[in-house]
Design a protein around this motif. Structure first.
Motif, mmCIF file in Angstrom:
data_model
loop_
_atom_site.group_PDB
_atom_site.id
_atom_site.type_symbol
_atom_site.label_atom_id
_atom_site.label_comp_id
_atom_site.label_asym_id
_atom_site.label_seq_id
_atom_site.Cartn_x
_atom_site.Cartn_y
_atom_site.Cartn_z
ATOM 1 N N MET A 40 -15.946 6.916 -1.691
ATOM 2 C CA MET A 40 -14.768 7.701 -1.367
ATOM 3 C C MET A 40 -13.534 7.062 -2.010
ATOM 4 S SD MET A 40 -13.669 8.817 2.389
ATOM 5 C CE MET A 40 -12.219 9.676 2.728
ATOM 6 N N GLN A 41 -12.754 7.853 -2.700
ATOM 7 C CA GLN A 41 -11.590 7.344 -3.417
ATOM 8 C C GLN A 41 -10.406 7.188 -2.462
ATOM 9 O OE1 GLN A 41 -10.527 9.728 -6.760
ATOM 10 N NE2 GLN A 41 -8.951 8.324 -7.452
ATOM 11 N N GLN A 42 -9.686 6.067 -2.620
ATOM 12 C CA GLN A 42 -8.513 5.762 -1.800
ATOM 13 C C GLN A 42 -7.374 6.714 -2.151
ATOM 14 O OE1 GLN A 42 -7.870 2.834 0.299
ATOM 15 N NE2 GLN A 42 -5.839 3.587 0.723
ATOM 16 N N LYS A 43 -6.701 7.272 -1.147
ATOM 17 C CA LYS A 43 -5.541 8.130 -1.376
ATOM 18 C C LYS A 43 -4.283 7.268 -1.274
ATOM 19 C CE LYS A 43 -3.065 12.139 -0.012
ATOM 20 N NZ LYS A 43 -3.146 13.520 0.020
ATOM 21 N N TYR A 44 -3.354 7.485 -2.184
ATOM 22 C CA TYR A 44 -2.107 6.731 -2.176
ATOM 23 C C TYR A 44 -0.935 7.671 -1.943
ATOM 24 C CZ TYR A 44 -4.753 2.819 -4.026
ATOM 25 O OH TYR A 44 -5.651 1.809 -4.181
ATOM 26 N N TYR A 45 0.136 7.097 -1.412
ATOM 27 C CA TYR A 45 1.370 7.831 -1.140
ATOM 28 C C TYR A 45 2.480 7.137 -1.920
ATOM 29 C CZ TYR A 45 -1.578 9.593 2.527
ATOM 30 O OH TYR A 45 -2.620 10.164 3.205
ATOM 31 N N TYR A 46 3.343 7.925 -2.549
ATOM 32 C CA TYR A 46 4.369 7.391 -3.440
ATOM 33 C C TYR A 46 5.771 7.636 -2.904
ATOM 34 C CZ TYR A 46 0.552 7.026 -6.744
ATOM 35 O OH TYR A 46 -0.645 6.704 -7.352
ATOM 36 N N CYS A 47 6.675 6.699 -3.216
ATOM 37 C CA CYS A 47 8.076 6.857 -2.857
ATOM 38 C C CYS A 47 8.762 7.693 -3.938
ATOM 39 C CB CYS A 47 8.756 5.490 -2.750
ATOM 40 S SG CYS A 47 10.545 5.600 -2.499
ATOM 41 N N GLU A 48 9.510 8.695 -3.527
ATOM 42 C CA GLU A 48 10.228 9.555 -4.464
ATOM 43 C C GLU A 48 11.368 8.815 -5.155
ATOM 44 O OE1 GLU A 48 13.005 13.464 -4.094
ATOM 45 O OE2 GLU A 48 11.065 13.559 -3.095
ATOM 46 N N ARG A 53 2.766 5.588 6.936
ATOM 47 C CA ARG A 53 3.415 4.678 7.888
ATOM 48 C C ARG A 53 4.003 3.467 7.173
ATOM 49 N NH1 ARG A 53 2.092 0.153 10.289
ATOM 50 N NH2 ARG A 53 -0.075 0.213 9.666
ATOM 51 N N LEU A 54 3.233 2.859 6.274
ATOM 52 C CA LEU A 54 3.735 1.704 5.524
ATOM 53 C C LEU A 54 4.885 2.105 4.595
ATOM 54 C CD1 LEU A 54 0.425 -0.144 4.631
ATOM 55 C CD2 LEU A 54 2.187 -0.886 6.241
ATOM 56 N N LEU A 55 4.762 3.251 3.951
ATOM 57 C CA LEU A 55 5.797 3.720 3.035
ATOM 58 C C LEU A 55 7.121 3.920 3.775
ATOM 59 C CD1 LEU A 55 5.504 6.283 0.252
ATOM 60 C CD2 LEU A 55 7.209 6.667 1.971
ATOM 61 N N THR A 56 7.103 4.627 4.885
ATOM 62 C CA THR A 56 8.342 4.960 5.585
ATOM 63 C C THR A 56 8.921 3.817 6.401
ATOM 64 O OG1 THR A 56 7.085 5.910 7.425
ATOM 65 C CG2 THR A 56 7.809 7.421 5.689
ATOM 66 N N SER A 57 8.185 2.723 6.537
ATOM 67 C CA SER A 57 8.696 1.598 7.326
ATOM 68 C C SER A 57 9.388 0.534 6.473
ATOM 69 C CB SER A 57 7.561 0.956 8.130
ATOM 70 O OG SER A 57 6.625 0.357 7.251
ATOM 71 N N ALA A 58 9.277 0.621 5.162
ATOM 72 C CA ALA A 58 9.826 -0.418 4.280
ATOM 73 C C ALA A 58 11.134 0.040 3.617
ATOM 74 C CB ALA A 58 8.803 -0.765 3.208
ATOM 75 N N PRO A 59 12.078 -0.891 3.397
ATOM 76 C CA PRO A 59 13.311 -0.544 2.683
ATOM 77 C C PRO A 59 13.042 -0.333 1.194
ATOM 78 C CG PRO A 59 13.293 -2.875 3.213
ATOM 79 C CD PRO A 59 12.066 -2.286 3.839
ATOM 80 N N ARG A 70 15.222 3.623 3.809
ATOM 81 C CA ARG A 70 13.770 3.507 3.675
ATOM 82 C C ARG A 70 13.252 4.355 2.512
ATOM 83 N NH1 ARG A 70 12.931 -0.141 7.187
ATOM 84 N NH2 ARG A 70 13.653 0.039 9.312
ATOM 85 N N HIS A 71 12.010 4.060 2.113
ATOM 86 C CA HIS A 71 11.343 4.852 1.086
ATOM 87 C C HIS A 71 11.238 6.304 1.555
ATOM 88 C CE1 HIS A 71 10.027 1.500 -1.411
ATOM 89 N NE2 HIS A 71 9.660 0.865 -0.308
ATOM 90 N N LYS A 72 11.198 7.223 0.608
ATOM 91 C CA LYS A 72 11.039 8.650 0.909
ATOM 92 C C LYS A 72 9.712 9.110 0.311
ATOM 93 C CE LYS A 72 12.976 13.212 0.091
ATOM 94 N NZ LYS A 72 13.946 13.979 -0.688
ATOM 95 N N LEU A 73 8.932 9.799 1.093
ATOM 96 C CA LEU A 73 7.628 10.271 0.650
ATOM 97 C C LEU A 73 7.761 11.318 -0.451
ATOM 98 C CD1 LEU A 73 4.527 10.457 1.028
ATOM 99 C CD2 LEU A 73 4.968 12.206 2.757
ATOM 100 N N TYR A 74 7.084 11.091 -1.574
ATOM 101 C CA TYR A 74 6.975 12.096 -2.633
ATOM 102 C C TYR A 74 5.897 13.071 -2.181
ATOM 103 C CZ TYR A 74 5.415 14.230 -6.993
ATOM 104 O OH TYR A 74 5.046 15.131 -7.958
ATOM 105 N N GLU A 75 6.242 14.337 -2.039
ATOM 106 C CA GLU A 75 5.328 15.312 -1.460
ATOM 107 C C GLU A 75 4.518 16.103 -2.488
ATOM 108 O OE1 GLU A 75 6.685 17.361 2.077
ATOM 109 O OE2 GLU A 75 8.475 16.102 2.044
#
Length: 85
Positions: free
Chosen positions: A1-9, A19-25, A37-42
């Motif tokens: 199963m391939q790992q899914k990643y989330y990116y900061c816009e 959770r990790l993305l939105t908790s870090a400056p 904080r980081h903003k999720l690229y949707e």
């Protein structure tokens, strides 16, 4: 199963969870370095990303957000490129 990643816009850094993305400056936050904080690229993960202000293409969000954009709404080169969805 391939790992899914989330990116900061704002900066393009990738995280294994929202959770990790939105908790870090974020160093490229619009209010200033580490002032928000980081903003999720949707959008989806792609092989090429397009700037929503000028249409220039980049191989990654990180490379895109590091460069100033001549068509930025704040003025020429007064803000960085931003990924289009």
């Amino acid at each position: 199963m391939q790992q899914k990643y989330y990116y900061c816009e704002y900066c393009g850094h990738r995280f294994p969870s929202v959770r990790l993305l939105t908790s870090a400056p974020c160093v490229r936050h619009p209010d200033g370095p580490n002032k928000g904080r980081h903003k999720l690229y949707e959008g989806t993960e792609k092989s090429e990303y397009t700037c929503k202000y000028c249409g220039k293409k980049f191989p990654s969000i990180m490379m895109m957000t590091a460069a100033p954009c001549v068509n930025h709404p704040k003025g020429a080169n007064k803000g960085n490129h931003s990924p289009a969805l």
